[in-house]
Design a protein around this motif. Structure first.
Motif, short mmCIF file in Angstrom:
data_model
loop_
_atom_site.label_atom_id
_atom_site.label_comp_id
_atom_site.label_asym_id
_atom_site.label_seq_id
_atom_site.Cartn_x
_atom_site.Cartn_y
_atom_site.Cartn_z
N PRO A 99 45.54 39.55 37.32
CA PRO A 99 45.13 39.28 38.71
C PRO A 99 45.29 37.80 39.04
O PRO A 99 44.98 36.94 38.21
N PRO A 100 45.78 37.50 40.23
CA PRO A 100 45.87 36.09 40.61
C PRO A 100 44.48 35.48 40.72
O PRO A 100 43.52 36.17 41.09
N PRO A 101 44.33 34.23 40.38
CA PRO A 101 43.00 33.59 40.51
C PRO A 101 42.49 33.71 41.94
O PRO A 101 43.24 33.55 42.91
N ALA A 102 41.22 34.03 42.07
CA ALA A 102 40.60 34.18 43.39
C ALA A 102 39.85 32.91 43.76
O ALA A 102 39.63 32.00 42.94
N ASP B 204 46.76 42.56 49.46
CA ASP B 204 45.51 42.42 50.21
C ASP B 204 44.70 43.73 50.23
O ASP B 204 43.81 43.89 51.06
N GLN B 205 44.99 44.66 49.32
CA GLN B 205 44.20 45.89 49.27
C GLN B 205 42.83 45.60 48.69
O GLN B 205 42.62 44.61 47.97
N PRO B 206 41.84 46.47 48.96
CA PRO B 206 40.44 46.16 48.62
C PRO B 206 40.20 45.89 47.14
O PRO B 206 39.39 45.04 46.80
N ASP B 207 40.88 46.62 46.25
CA ASP B 207 40.68 46.41 44.81
C ASP B 207 42.01 46.07 44.17
O ASP B 207 42.56 46.84 43.37
N PHE B 208 42.51 44.88 44.49
CA PHE B 208 43.81 44.49 43.96
C PHE B 208 43.80 44.33 42.44
O PHE B 208 44.79 44.65 41.78
N PRO B 209 42.71 43.86 41.81
CA PRO B 209 42.72 43.80 40.34
C PRO B 209 43.00 45.15 39.68
O PRO B 209 43.65 45.21 38.64
N THR B 210 42.54 46.24 40.28
CA THR B 210 42.87 47.56 39.72
C THR B 210 44.33 47.90 39.95
O THR B 210 44.97 48.51 39.09
N ALA B 211 44.88 47.50 41.08
CA ALA B 211 46.32 47.68 41.31
C ALA B 211 47.13 46.92 40.26
O ALA B 211 48.18 47.39 39.81
N VAL B 212 46.64 45.77 39.86
CA VAL B 212 47.31 44.99 38.80
C VAL B 212 47.28 45.77 37.48
O VAL B 212 48.26 45.78 36.73
#
Length: 886
Positions: free
Chosen positions: A539-542, A429-437
Motif C-alpha cells: 500500500p502507498p504510504p498514507a 481511491d476505493q474505500p479499502d485500497f490496502p485490500t485491493a493491493v
C-alpha cells in the motif's frame, strides 16, 4: 556414403556416445536408498522423514552431476524447501539458458512464430513432479525419493534420452508435513505396531489438507515458493501432482479427467491432458499393471482453479493428477463388484489381493516415466504449444471475444455487453485500497502482469487517480486473469436425464475479486495510459493530517487493516471508539504517535486529526478463544492464520477446557468455526491413548458433545460471553435457546421434511447478501457484500410483534439478496432469497452471533472479514459520548 557424410555420421555418434559414457560413469557413484536408509523405499513399515530426504538429496547433489539442488524458500515452520533439478550434465551447465527459453515461450513476449520454433528446437521440456503435499498420503513423498534416485543412477537408453531432452523439477510440496507424519509413524520401535492414526495436529501448520486449495491466493509459505517456480521462474510445460488414495477396488486414478472443463483456458490444455493421460494408460497396459481407472472412475475434473495441478491449466500448463493406493503397512485391495468388469474407464480391472507400498512405488515410477518419456519425445511440440497458447491468449485479449458459457450462449452469442474485457482497472481511491493491493499481490504471485498508473488518466467518461492498478487481458496468463475477475458459470452437470446434478469437485464458483470485495471496472474497449509494470506491491504510504497534537485521530472502519491499528492501540492501553459514520477514533496521547505513523507508512491507513465529538462505542480489549481439536481443524486453522495477520490476541481452546466450564473467567468471546460440530457422544482419538501422547498434546484431546460441551457454552453465553458460530457450528443455536430455526425444510401434510438437492443446491458458490450496516456488527461494511456459501445452514427467525421479547432478542444483520447467485451454481436460489444469513441473538447477559455462510473462507473472503472482527468487539463495547477537549 560420401566422405563428408561419413565424418558427420561419426561426429554425431560420438556426440551421443560421449554423454552416454559420462552419464554412465556418473551414475555408478550414486548412493542408493538402501545404502542411505538401510532399507529400500517402499519396504514395509518404513517411512523416510523430510530430514532424511534432505540429507539424501544433499548426498546425491555432491555425487551426481545430473542434479542441482535449489532452495526455493522456507516453509511455515522454517525448513528449507528443496527442489532437485535433474537433467543431463551438459544441460546442467546451461540451466539459466533453458529456463529463459521456457520463460520466453510461455509468456510469448517479444517472440514471433519463427523465433518460437527456433527456441523450441533449442530448448528442453520442463517437467514438474511433486509429492507429499498431503502428508498423510505418504506414497507421494516416498516415490519422489525413488524417482530422484532412479534419474541420477540409471543409464538405460530411455533414461539417457529423458535426461537429454527434459529438465525435471522434483519438489517435496510439504516438508513440514512429511517430517510430522513420518516421525509419528516411526516412533514405535516395533514395526507391526506402527500406525498413521492419531496424528496430533494438522500436517501443514495452519491449513492441513487445504494447502491444496491455496494456489490462486498464495497465503501459505509453501504455496508462495511453488508458485514462484511455476509461474515466475521455470514455467514448466507439465505439472504432475502425486496424491492418494486410489478409488476402492483399483490401484490408481490417472488422467484423462471427467468433465466439465473450465471455459476460459486454451483447448490445447485439454488435448495435452488427454495425450499425456493416454501415454500413461498405454504404458500401464504395456507393463501389465492393472487396476488403473480414468475419467468417471473418480470425481476429478478440470473445472476448478485453486489446486496445485488445476491452477496450472489457467497458466497454459498441462496439469496431471494421480491418486494411488498404498500404505507403509501391507493392505488388501478390496472386492468391489463394479470394479471387476472391464469398461472404457477401467480397461484392465485388478483382482482383490494383498498389496505393499513398494508395488505402489512401482506404479508411480511407471506413471513418472510415461510422463517423462512423452515430454522427451514431444519436447519441441510441448515448448511450441506453450508459446502458441500464450500467443492465443494475448491475441484474444487484443480483440473482441466472447467466452462461451451457459450465461453467454443462452442469449445472443455476440451481445456486445457480454464480451470479454480488454482489461480491468482497480481505482486507487476505493474505500479499502490496502485490500485491493493484497488482491494485486495474489495476482503477481501467480505470474500475472500488472501495471500501475504513474499519473491520473481517463478511460471513457471516468478519470482514475494515480496509483490505480491496471490488469490487461492481452497477456499469456489471460485465462487466470479472467478467472479471478469474472463470475464462474458452472454448467448443470447431470449424467442422466432428470437426475440430480453431480457435485462439483471442490467449488463451483470462486471469483477472487468478488470474495475480497475489490472495486474494479471492466473495460470492454482498448485503452492506454501512463502505466508502468510492477513486480511487487505494497500500500502507498498514507497521510497523517491535521494539527500536530489533535484531540484524536479518525481512521476508516471500511479498511480491514484498520483492525491491525485497533489491536495495536488497544495493546498499548489507548482509548479507541467506533462511530456510526463508519470511522474509528482514537484519543490523542503522545504514545499513539509512533503507532499512527507506522500504520500510515506501512499499512496505508489514513489518519485525520479531529475532535470528532458525539455518540460512539468505546472498544475494549477482549479475550478470544478459538475452538480447535485434537488432530487439528482446517476451518479453525484458516481463522487462526487470519487472526494472526490482523494481530488479534487469542488462544486456542480445546474440548477439555470447554467441558471444564467457568469459561467467562478466561474468555470474552469464543469462536466456533465450521468444523465445530458436536457429536452425540465422545470418541477416542483413533485408538491413541492419552498416556501414549507427547505431553504437549494431552490437553487437546476429547470430542465436543451435546451432553457436556454444549451446556457449558450455553452457560458461557448466559454469564455474559459472546459466542460466534460459523457454518455448520450453528447446529448448537437452538440447543442453547436461540429463537432461530432451520429454514432448510418445507411443510406439507402437516409435517416438515428436509429440502432435497433438486430443490436447493448451492455447492461452493459466491452469493450476495444485503447487509444492515447500521448495526455495530456490520460497521464498515457496504450495503451489499459477496460471500461464499456451500450448502450451509439457513435460518428462520420468529414472526411476531415487535414488542415480544423473542423478537427483540434476534436481530438480522444480513439477508441473502433477491437473486443471490453471483458466481458458481445454484438450484432453488429463490428459496435462499431474503433468508437471514447473519443474526445477532441476545440470550440472558450474552450474545450468539450466527453466520450461515463462511465469512472467512480459506482466508480469501476479505470482503467479509469485518463481520468476524466486529463480532469479536461489538458486544463488549461500551456506549459512550466522545467529549471535545476543554
Amino acid at each position: 556414403m560420401n566422405r563428408r557424410a561419413l565424418v558427420i555420421s561419426l561426429l554425431l555418434a560420438l556426440a551421443v556416445a560421449i554423454p552416454a559414457r559420462i552419464l554412465s560413469q556418473s551414475a555408478s557413484r550414486v548412493t542408493s536408498p538402501r545404502q542411505q536408509f538401510g532399507t529400500n523405499i517402499g519396504d514395509d513399515y518404513f517411512l523416510a522423514n523430510y530430514t532424511q530426504l534432505e540429507q539424501y538429496w544433499q548426498t546425491l547433489d555432491r555425487e551426481s552431476d545430473r542434479l542441482q539442488l535449489v532452495d526455493i524458500g522456507r516453509t511455515e515452520e522454517g525448513r528449507h524447501q528443496w527442489m532437485a533439478v535433474i537433467t543431463a550434465p551438459e544441460n546442467v551447465a546451461q540451466l539459466d539458458r533453458y529456463r529463459d527459453i521456457s520463460r520466453r515461450l510461455s509468456l510469448a513476449q517479444d517472440v514471433d512464430d519463427e523465433q518460437a520454433r527456433v527456441l523450441a528446437e533449442e530448448g528442453k521440456a520442463v517437467v514438474w513432479i511433486d509429492g507429499g503435499l498431503h502428508a498423510d498420503e505418504t506414497l507421494g513423498a516416498q516415490q519422489l525419493i525413488e524417482l530422484v534416485y532412479q534419474l541420477t543412477s540409471r543409464s538405460d537408453p530411455e533414461t539417457l534420452r529423458i535426461l537429454h531432452d527434459t529438465i525435471v523439477l522434483a519438489v517435496q510440496a510439504n516438508p513440514d508435513g512429511q517430517e510430522l507424519v513420518a516421525n509419528w509413524y516411526m516412533r514405535e520401535k516395533e514395526p507391526q505396531r506402527r500406525s498413521l492414526d492419531g496424528l496430533p495436529r494438522l500436517y501443514q501448520k495452519y491449513v492441513g489438507h487445504d494447502n491444496n486449495r491455496d494456489f490462486y491466493m498464495s497465503t501459505q509459505a509453501e504455496t508462495v515458493n511453488i508458485n514462484r517456480v511455476l509461474y515466475r521462474q521455470w514455467f514448466p510445460q507439465i505439472v504432475y501432482d502425486h496424491h492418494q488414495p486410489g478409488p476402492a477396488g483399483t490401484v490408481m486414478f490417472a488422467p484423462p479427467f471427467r468433465g466439465p472443463s473450465n471455459y476460459v483456458f486454451d483447448p490445447l490444455v485439454s488435448f495435452g491432458i488427454d495425450a499425456l493421460g493416454a501415454a500413461m494408460q498405454t504404458r500401464f497396459a504395456a507393463e501389465n499393471k492393472a487396476g488403473v481407472t480414468l475419467r468417471s472412475g473418480s470425481t476429478y475434473s478440470t473445472w476448478w482453479n485453486g489446486g496445485l495441478r488445476t491452477t496450472a491449466y489457467f497458466h497454459n500448463q498441462i496439469g496431471l493428477l494421480t491418486e494411488t493406493i498404498g500404505d507403509p503397512a501391507p493392505i488388501d485391495i478390496p472386492f468391489v463388484a463394479e470394479r471387476q468388469r472391464p469398461s472404457p474407464d477401467l480397461p484392465s480391472p485388478i483382482m482383490p489381493q494383498p498389496w505393499h507400498l513398494r508395488q505402489s512405488i512401482e506404479y508411480s515410477m511407471t506413471a513418472n516415466r510415461a510422463v517423462l518419456d512423452y515430454a522427451a519425445r514431444h519436447r519441441e511440440e510441448l515448448l511450441f504449444d506453450g508459446y502458441r497458447m500464450g500467443e492465443n491468449a494475448i491475441e484474444r485479449g487484443r480483440r473482441d471475444t466472447w467466452t462461451s458459457s451457459p450465461r453467454v450462449t443462452s442469449g445472443r452469442v455476440h451481445d456486445p455487453k457480454l464480451r470479454d474485457p480488454r482489461g480491468y482497472i482497480l481505482p486507487s481511491d476505493q474505500p479499502d485500497f490496502p485490500t485491493a493491493v493484497k488482491f494485486v499481490d495474489a495476482l503477481l504471485k501467480d505470474g500475472v502482469r500488472v501495471e500501475r498508473a504513474t499519473s491520473s488518466f481517463t478511460v471513457g467518461t471516468r478519470t482514475y487517480p494515480a496509483g490505480s492498478f491496471i490488469v490487461s487481458t492481452a497477456q499469456a496468463f489471460r485465462p487466470h486473469v479472467l478467472d479471478m475477475f469474472e463470475p464462474q458459470d458452472y454448467p448443470t452437470d447431470v449424467r442422466q436425464a432428470g437426475g440430480i446434478p453431480d457435485a462439483p469437485y471442490d467449488n463451483a464458483g470462486w471469483t477472487l475479486a468478488f470474495q475480497m470485495g475489490v472495486k474494479f471496472d471492466r473495460i470492454l474497449d482498448a485503452f492506454s495510459g501512463p502505466f508502468e509494470a510492477v513486480t511487487s506491491v505494497k500500500p502507498p504510504p498514507a497521510q497523517v493530517s491535521g494539527p500536530a497534537r489533535p484531540a484524536g485521530y479518525l481512521f476508516s472502519h471500511a479498511v480491514n487493516d484498520s483492525f491491525i491499528v485497533l489491536n495495536r492501540l488497544l495493546a498499548a492501553g489507548q482509548d479507541v471508539y467506533w462511530r456510526r459514520d463508519g470511522s474509528m477514533w482514537v484519543r490523542f496521547t503522545p504514545a499513539i504517535t509512533p503507532i499512527v505513523e507506522r500504520a500510515a507508512s506501512e499499512l496505508g491507513v489514513e489518519f485525520t486529526g479531529v475532535a470528532a465529538p458525539g455518540p460512539a462505542l468505546k472498544v475494549r480489549p477482549v479475550r478470544i478463544g478459538l475452538w480447535d481439536q485434537y488432530g487439528g481443524s482446517v476451518s479453525s486453522g484458516w481463522i487462526r492464520w487470519i487472526l494472526e495477520r490482523f494481530e488479534f490476541p487469542f488462544e486456542r481452546v480445546y474440548v477439555e477446557a470447554l467441558d471444564a466450564g467457568d469459561l467467562t473467567r478466561r474468555y470474552d468471546v469464543i469462536i466456533l468455526p465450521d468444523d465445530a460440530i458436536p457429536q452425540s457422544r465422545s470418541r477416542r482419538q483413533d485408538g491413541t491413548s492419552i498416556e501414549d501422547l507427547p505431553a504437549e498434546y494431552r490437553g487437546t484431546t476429547g470430542t465436543m458433545t451435546w451432553e457436556r460441551t454444549v451446556p457449558q457454552l450455553k452457560r458461557f453465553v448466559d454469564d455474559g460471553g459472546t459466542l460466534v458460530t460459523i457454518g455448520r457450528a450453528n447446529a448448537i443455536a437452538e440447543r442453547i435457546g436461540a429463537p432461530v430455526a432451520d429454514a432448510e425444510v418445507v411443510s406439507g401434510g402437516g409435517a416438515e421434511r428436509p429440502l432435497r438437492r433438486d430443490e436447493l443446491d448451492v455447492p461452493g458458490s459466491i452469493v450476495r447478501m444485503n447487509v444492515d450496516n447500521t448495526s455495530p456488527l456490520a460497521y464498515g461494511m457496504e450495503r451489499q457484500a459477496d460471500v461464499v456459501f456451500d450448502n450451509g445452514p439457513l435460518f428462520r427467525v420468529p414472526r411476531c410483534s415487535s414488542g415480544e421479547a423473542e423478537c427483540q432478542s434476534a436481530r438480522v444483520i444480513a439477508r441473502f439478496n433477491a437473486t443471490p447467485l453471483r458466481s458458481g451454481f445454484a438450484v432453488g436460489q429463490e428459496i435462499l432469497a431474503h433468508t437471514p444469513a447473519a443474526i445477532d441473538v441476545r440470550l440472558a447477559r450474552g450474545h450468539v452471533v450466527m453466520f450461515g455462510p463462511d465469512i472467512t473462507f480459506r482466508a480469501q473472503s476479505h470482503g467479509t472479514f469485518k463481520l468476524l472482527f466486529n463480532a469479536v468487539f461489538a458486544d463488549k463495547a461500551i456506549p459512550s459520548t466522545i467529549t471535545p477537549p476543554p
